[in-house]
Write an enzyme that holds these catalytic residues in place. Structure first.
Site, PDB file in Angstrom:
ATOM      1  N   CYS A  45      12.879  12.395   5.217  1.00  0.00           N
ATOM      2  CA  CYS A  45      12.879  13.830   5.138  1.00  0.00           C
ATOM      3  C   CYS A  45      12.411  14.175   3.742  1.00  0.00           C
ATOM      4  CB  CYS A  45      14.380  14.347   5.425  1.00  0.00           C
ATOM      5  SG  CYS A  45      14.800  15.888   5.378  1.00  0.00           S
ATOM      6  N   CYS A  48      16.037  15.808   2.037  1.00  0.00           N
ATOM      7  CA  CYS A  48      17.362  15.016   1.779  1.00  0.00           C
ATOM      8  C   CYS A  48      16.957  13.567   1.562  1.00  0.00           C
ATOM      9  CB  CYS A  48      18.523  15.114   2.810  1.00  0.00           C
ATOM     10  SG  CYS A  48      18.193  14.299   4.274  1.00  0.00           S
ATOM     11  N   CYS A  94      16.634  16.982  11.155  1.00  0.00           N
ATOM     12  CA  CYS A  94      17.062  15.876  10.616  1.00  0.00           C
ATOM     13  C   CYS A  94      18.576  15.929  10.574  1.00  0.00           C
ATOM     14  CB  CYS A  94      16.797  15.966   8.925  1.00  0.00           C
ATOM     15  SG  CYS A  94      17.599  14.869   7.842  1.00  0.00           S
ATOM     16  N   CYS A  97      20.667  16.919   7.046  1.00  0.00           N
ATOM     17  CA  CYS A  97      20.605  18.001   6.355  1.00  0.00           C
ATOM     18  C   CYS A  97      20.271  19.269   7.142  1.00  0.00           C
ATOM     19  CB  CYS A  97      19.671  17.971   5.226  1.00  0.00           C
ATOM     20  SG  CYS A  97      17.730  18.061   5.411  1.00  0.00           S
ATOM     21  N   CYS A 117       6.818  15.036  18.220  1.00  0.00           N
ATOM     22  CA  CYS A 117       5.777  15.644  17.562  1.00  0.00           C
ATOM     23  C   CYS A 117       6.396  16.288  16.249  1.00  0.00           C
ATOM     24  CB  CYS A 117       5.310  16.669  18.701  1.00  0.00           C
ATOM     25  SG  CYS A 117       3.693  17.693  17.891  1.00  0.00           S
TER      26      CYS A 117
HETATM   27 FE    FE Z   1      16.808  15.783   5.803  1.00  0.00          FE
END
Ligand code: FE
Length: 128
Positions: A45, A48, A94, A97, A117
């Site tokens: 990510c 985060c 995610c 976060c 995707c």
């Molecule tokens: Fe994240």
């Protein structure tokens, strides 16, 4: 619901990353950093740092976006129903976060039949 420190993120992220991750935007296909990346490693990510997808599950979907048939662990992403743009899609975030990553569709390859995707702009690649 996660609340981002938007002022801080405006400084940390590029305008495109901010639009994708925070405003749930979509990068234009075949323009992102990773759709054609074939290196071995982990995609984390961009906000985060949580590891999200591994190169072993990445495949060429010919869509122009990085595509994976599974996340690293089921728990690393959260799926939400998305009814925007007159479509019914499943949004992928995610799990740590809440950053917007992309969408998941049921037209992927074996073994899962899923196609995650994902926008390059929401990822940071760490080569192995
Ligand atoms: Fe994240």
């Amino acid at each position: 619901m996660v609340t981002f420190d938007k002022a801080k993120l405006r400084q940390q992220l590029t305008p495109l990353q901010y639009d994708v991750c925070i405003n749930k935007g979509t990068e234009r296909p075949f323009t992102g950093e990773y759709w054609d990346n074939h290196e071995t490693g982990v995609y984390a990510c961009v906000i985060c740092g949580q590891p999200l997808f591994a190169s072993g599950t990445k495949y060429d979907s010919r869509t122009g976006w990085p595509s994976f048939w599974a996340p690293i662990q089921k728990e690393t992403v959260r799926e939400e129903e998305d009814r925007s743009l007159f479509m019914r899609r499943t949004e992928v975030e995610c799990s740590k976060c809440g950053s917007h990553l992309g969408h998941v569709f049921e037209d992927g390859p074996k073994p899962t039949g899923l196609r995650y995707c994902i926008n390059s702009a929401s990822l940071r690649f760490h080569p192995e």
